[in-house]
Design a protein around this motif. Structure first.
Motif, PDB file in Angstrom:
ATOM      1  N   LYS A  60       0.866  -1.177   0.000  1.00 14.96           N
ATOM      2  CA  LYS A  60       0.000   0.000   0.000  1.00 14.96           C
ATOM      3  C   LYS A  60       0.907   1.233   0.000  1.00 14.96           C
ATOM      4  CE  LYS A  60      -3.880  -2.202   0.597  1.00 14.96           C
ATOM      5  NZ  LYS A  60      -5.019  -2.145  -0.260  1.00 14.96           N
ATOM      6  N   VAL A  61       0.649   2.161  -0.900  1.00 21.26           N
ATOM      7  CA  VAL A  61       1.433   3.381  -0.981  1.00 21.26           C
ATOM      8  C   VAL A  61       0.780   4.435  -0.094  1.00 21.26           C
ATOM      9  CG1 VAL A  61       2.303   5.176  -2.514  1.00 21.26           C
ATOM     10  CG2 VAL A  61       2.142   2.824  -3.326  1.00 21.26           C
ATOM     11  N   VAL A  62       1.575   5.030   0.787  1.00 20.95           N
ATOM     12  CA  VAL A  62       1.095   6.085   1.680  1.00 20.95           C
ATOM     13  C   VAL A  62       2.012   7.296   1.553  1.00 20.95           C
ATOM     14  CG1 VAL A  62      -0.001   4.501   3.322  1.00 20.95           C
ATOM     15  CG2 VAL A  62       2.378   5.141   3.638  1.00 20.95           C
ATOM     16  N   GLY A  63       1.507   8.433   1.943  1.00 25.43           N
ATOM     17  CA  GLY A  63       2.264   9.673   1.809  1.00 25.43           C
ATOM     18  C   GLY A  63       3.453   9.785   2.743  1.00 25.43           C
ATOM     19  N   GLU A  64       3.347   9.188   3.916  1.00 28.41           N
ATOM     20  CA  GLU A  64       4.401   9.315   4.916  1.00 28.41           C
ATOM     21  C   GLU A  64       4.384   8.092   5.819  1.00 28.41           C
ATOM     22  OE1 GLU A  64       5.827  12.689   8.150  1.00 28.41           O
ATOM     23  OE2 GLU A  64       4.191  13.105   6.790  1.00 28.41           O
ATOM     24  N   LEU A  65       5.524   7.781   6.407  1.00 29.56           N
ATOM     25  CA  LEU A  65       5.625   6.652   7.332  1.00 29.56           C
ATOM     26  C   LEU A  65       5.753   7.166   8.757  1.00 29.56           C
ATOM     27  CD1 LEU A  65       8.113   4.404   5.343  1.00 29.56           C
ATOM     28  CD2 LEU A  65       5.658   4.072   5.619  1.00 29.56           C
ATOM     29  N   PRO A  66       5.295   6.361   9.726  1.00 28.25           N
ATOM     30  CA  PRO A  66       5.436   6.783  11.126  1.00 28.25           C
ATOM     31  C   PRO A  66       6.898   6.678  11.561  1.00 28.25           C
ATOM     32  CG  PRO A  66       4.513   4.582  11.016  1.00 28.25           C
ATOM     33  CD  PRO A  66       4.603   5.080   9.611  1.00 28.25           C
ATOM     34  N   LYS A  67       7.497   7.818  11.853  1.00 27.51           N
ATOM     35  CA  LYS A  67       8.904   7.843  12.250  1.00 27.51           C
ATOM     36  C   LYS A  67       9.050   8.468  13.632  1.00 27.51           C
ATOM     37  CE  LYS A  67      10.699   8.189   7.594  1.00 27.51           C
ATOM     38  NZ  LYS A  67      11.537   8.964   6.676  1.00 27.51           N
ATOM     39  N   THR A  68      10.064   7.994  14.348  1.00 24.47           N
ATOM     40  CA  THR A  68      10.383   8.580  15.645  1.00 24.47           C
ATOM     41  C   THR A  68      11.090   9.911  15.419  1.00 24.47           C
ATOM     42  OG1 THR A  68      12.546   7.527  15.755  1.00 24.47           O
ATOM     43  CG2 THR A  68      10.681   6.289  16.688  1.00 24.47           C
ATOM     44  N   ARG A  69      11.321  10.626  16.479  1.00 21.36           N
ATOM     45  CA  ARG A  69      12.025  11.900  16.371  1.00 21.36           C
ATOM     46  C   ARG A  69      13.425  11.723  15.808  1.00 21.36           C
ATOM     47  NH1 ARG A  69       9.269  11.945  21.181  1.00 21.36           N
ATOM     48  NH2 ARG A  69       7.516  13.367  21.190  1.00 21.36           N
ATOM     49  N   SER A  70      14.021  10.548  16.000  1.00 19.37           N
ATOM     50  CA  SER A  70      15.364  10.291  15.477  1.00 19.37           C
ATOM     51  C   SER A  70      15.333   9.739  14.056  1.00 19.37           C
ATOM     52  CB  SER A  70      16.113   9.320  16.397  1.00 19.37           C
ATOM     53  OG  SER A  70      15.459   8.064  16.421  1.00 19.37           O
ATOM     54  N   GLY A  71      14.132   9.561  13.473  1.00 17.10           N
ATOM     55  CA  GLY A  71      14.017   9.152  12.085  1.00 17.10           C
ATOM     56  C   GLY A  71      13.817   7.669  11.839  1.00 17.10           C
ATOM     57  N   LYS A  72      13.687   6.879  12.884  1.00 16.00           N
ATOM     58  CA  LYS A  72      13.476   5.440  12.710  1.00 16.00           C
ATOM     59  C   LYS A  72      12.010   5.152  12.390  1.00 16.00           C
ATOM     60  CE  LYS A  72      17.178   4.201  15.824  1.00 16.00           C
ATOM     61  NZ  LYS A  72      17.536   3.629  17.110  1.00 16.00           N
ATOM     62  N   ILE A  73      11.781   4.254  11.444  1.00 16.24           N
ATOM     63  CA  ILE A  73      10.420   3.880  11.077  1.00 16.24           C
ATOM     64  C   ILE A  73       9.856   2.934  12.129  1.00 16.24           C
ATOM     65  CG2 ILE A  73       8.999   2.672   9.366  1.00 16.24           C
ATOM     66  CD1 ILE A  73      11.008   3.636   7.264  1.00 16.24           C
ATOM     67  N   MET A  74       8.643   3.199  12.581  1.00 17.13           N
ATOM     68  CA  MET A  74       8.000   2.378  13.607  1.00 17.13           C
ATOM     69  C   MET A  74       7.232   1.240  12.933  1.00 17.13           C
ATOM     70  SD  MET A  74       7.962   4.394  16.903  1.00 17.13           S
ATOM     71  CE  MET A  74       6.918   3.252  17.604  1.00 17.13           C
ATOM     72  N   ARG A  75       7.929   0.153  12.651  1.00 21.75           N
ATOM     73  CA  ARG A  75       7.328  -0.994  11.967  1.00 21.75           C
ATOM     74  C   ARG A  75       6.197  -1.609  12.775  1.00 21.75           C
ATOM     75  NH1 ARG A  75      12.836  -1.725  11.353  1.00 21.75           N
ATOM     76  NH2 ARG A  75      13.578  -1.353   9.251  1.00 21.75           N
ATOM     77  N   ARG A  76       6.311  -1.545  14.097  1.00 24.39           N
ATOM     78  CA  ARG A  76       5.277  -2.106  14.975  1.00 24.39           C
ATOM     79  C   ARG A  76       3.919  -1.469  14.696  1.00 24.39           C
ATOM     80  NH1 ARG A  76       3.388   0.348  19.284  1.00 24.39           N
ATOM     81  NH2 ARG A  76       5.185   1.708  19.455  1.00 24.39           N
ATOM     82  N   LEU A  77       3.900  -0.161  14.492  1.00 26.30           N
ATOM     83  CA  LEU A  77       2.643   0.535  14.218  1.00 26.30           C
ATOM     84  C   LEU A  77       2.097   0.163  12.846  1.00 26.30           C
ATOM     85  CD1 LEU A  77       3.515   4.058  15.650  1.00 26.30           C
ATOM     86  CD2 LEU A  77       2.234   2.222  16.743  1.00 26.30           C
ATOM     87  N   LEU A  78       2.973  -0.021  11.884  1.00 29.04           N
ATOM     88  CA  LEU A  78       2.532  -0.442  10.555  1.00 29.04           C
ATOM     89  C   LEU A  78       1.942  -1.845  10.603  1.00 29.04           C
ATOM     90  CD1 LEU A  78       5.482   0.940   8.422  1.00 29.04           C
ATOM     91  CD2 LEU A  78       3.171   1.880   8.637  1.00 29.04           C
ATOM     92  N   ARG A  79       2.558  -2.714  11.408  1.00 39.29           N
ATOM     93  CA  ARG A  79       2.016  -4.077  11.587  1.00 39.29           C
ATOM     94  C   ARG A  79       0.641  -4.033  12.226  1.00 39.29           C
ATOM     95  NH1 ARG A  79       7.178  -5.847  12.482  1.00 39.29           N
ATOM     96  NH2 ARG A  79       7.090  -5.280  14.655  1.00 39.29           N
ATOM     97  N   ASP A  80       0.473  -3.165  13.229  1.00 34.73           N
ATOM     98  CA  ASP A  80      -0.830  -3.031  13.892  1.00 34.73           C
ATOM     99  C   ASP A  80      -1.915  -2.686  12.879  1.00 34.73           C
ATOM    100  OD1 ASP A  80       0.297  -3.557  16.356  1.00 34.73           O
ATOM    101  OD2 ASP A  80       0.299  -1.472  17.040  1.00 34.73           O
ATOM    102  N   ILE A  81      -1.634  -1.721  12.023  1.00 33.34           N
ATOM    103  CA  ILE A  81      -2.622  -1.320  11.011  1.00 33.34           C
ATOM    104  C   ILE A  81      -2.864  -2.449  10.024  1.00 33.34           C
ATOM    105  CG2 ILE A  81      -3.014   0.193   9.035  1.00 33.34           C
ATOM    106  CD1 ILE A  81      -1.712   2.430  10.593  1.00 33.34           C
ATOM    107  N   ALA A  82      -1.806  -3.066   9.546  1.00 29.93           N
ATOM    108  CA  ALA A  82      -1.928  -4.129   8.531  1.00 29.93           C
ATOM    109  C   ALA A  82      -2.724  -5.321   9.047  1.00 29.93           C
ATOM    110  CB  ALA A  82      -0.547  -4.580   8.089  1.00 29.93           C
ATOM    111  N   GLU A  83      -2.607  -5.609  10.342  1.00 33.89           N
ATOM    112  CA  GLU A  83      -3.281  -6.769  10.910  1.00 33.89           C
ATOM    113  C   GLU A  83      -4.615  -6.415  11.562  1.00 33.89           C
ATOM    114  OE1 GLU A  83      -0.288  -8.588  13.362  1.00 33.89           O
ATOM    115  OE2 GLU A  83       0.951  -9.085  11.612  1.00 33.89           O
ATOM    116  N   GLY A  84      -5.044  -5.157  11.405  1.00 30.95           N
ATOM    117  CA  GLY A  84      -6.349  -4.740  11.910  1.00 30.95           C
ATOM    118  C   GLY A  84      -6.425  -4.590  13.415  1.00 30.95           C
ATOM    119  N   ARG A  85      -5.283  -4.451  14.067  1.00 28.88           N
ATOM    120  CA  ARG A  85      -5.275  -4.263  15.522  1.00 28.88           C
ATOM    121  C   ARG A  85      -5.351  -2.778  15.859  1.00 28.88           C
ATOM    122  NH1 ARG A  85      -0.653  -8.131  15.457  1.00 28.88           N
ATOM    123  NH2 ARG A  85       0.627  -6.264  15.561  1.00 28.88           N
TER     124      ARG A  85
END
Length: 67
Positions: free
Chosen positions: A14-39
């Motif tokens: 799925k193409v999105v405009g922006e990814l959830p990143k921490t203040r230091s620039g790391k992508i929060m994969r856990r949050l993407l997994r939550d959305i993808a799995e409907g949690r």
């Protein structure tokens, strides 16, 4: 398919405009997994932009919809 192992192949992209990143620039994969799995999305207090998760969820179909 020949260069990536089965665990590295996404089921769908799925193409999105922006990814959830921490203040230091790391992508929060856990949050993407939550959305993808409907949690329910977990803790987002460490995100640089707290509105990103609602933007991503608005771009995706509702949970359970395969479209």
């Amino acid at each position: 398919g020949r260069t990536l192992g089965p665990i590295a192949k996404p089921k769908q992209i799925k193409v999105v405009g922006e990814l959830p990143k921490t203040r230091s620039g790391k992508i929060m994969r856990r949050l993407l997994r939550d959305i993808a799995e409907g949690r329910e999305v977990g803790d987002t207090t460490t995100l640089a932009d707290s509105t990103v998760m609602s933007q991503i969820q608005a771009q995706l179909p509702p949970a359970g919809d395969n479209g």
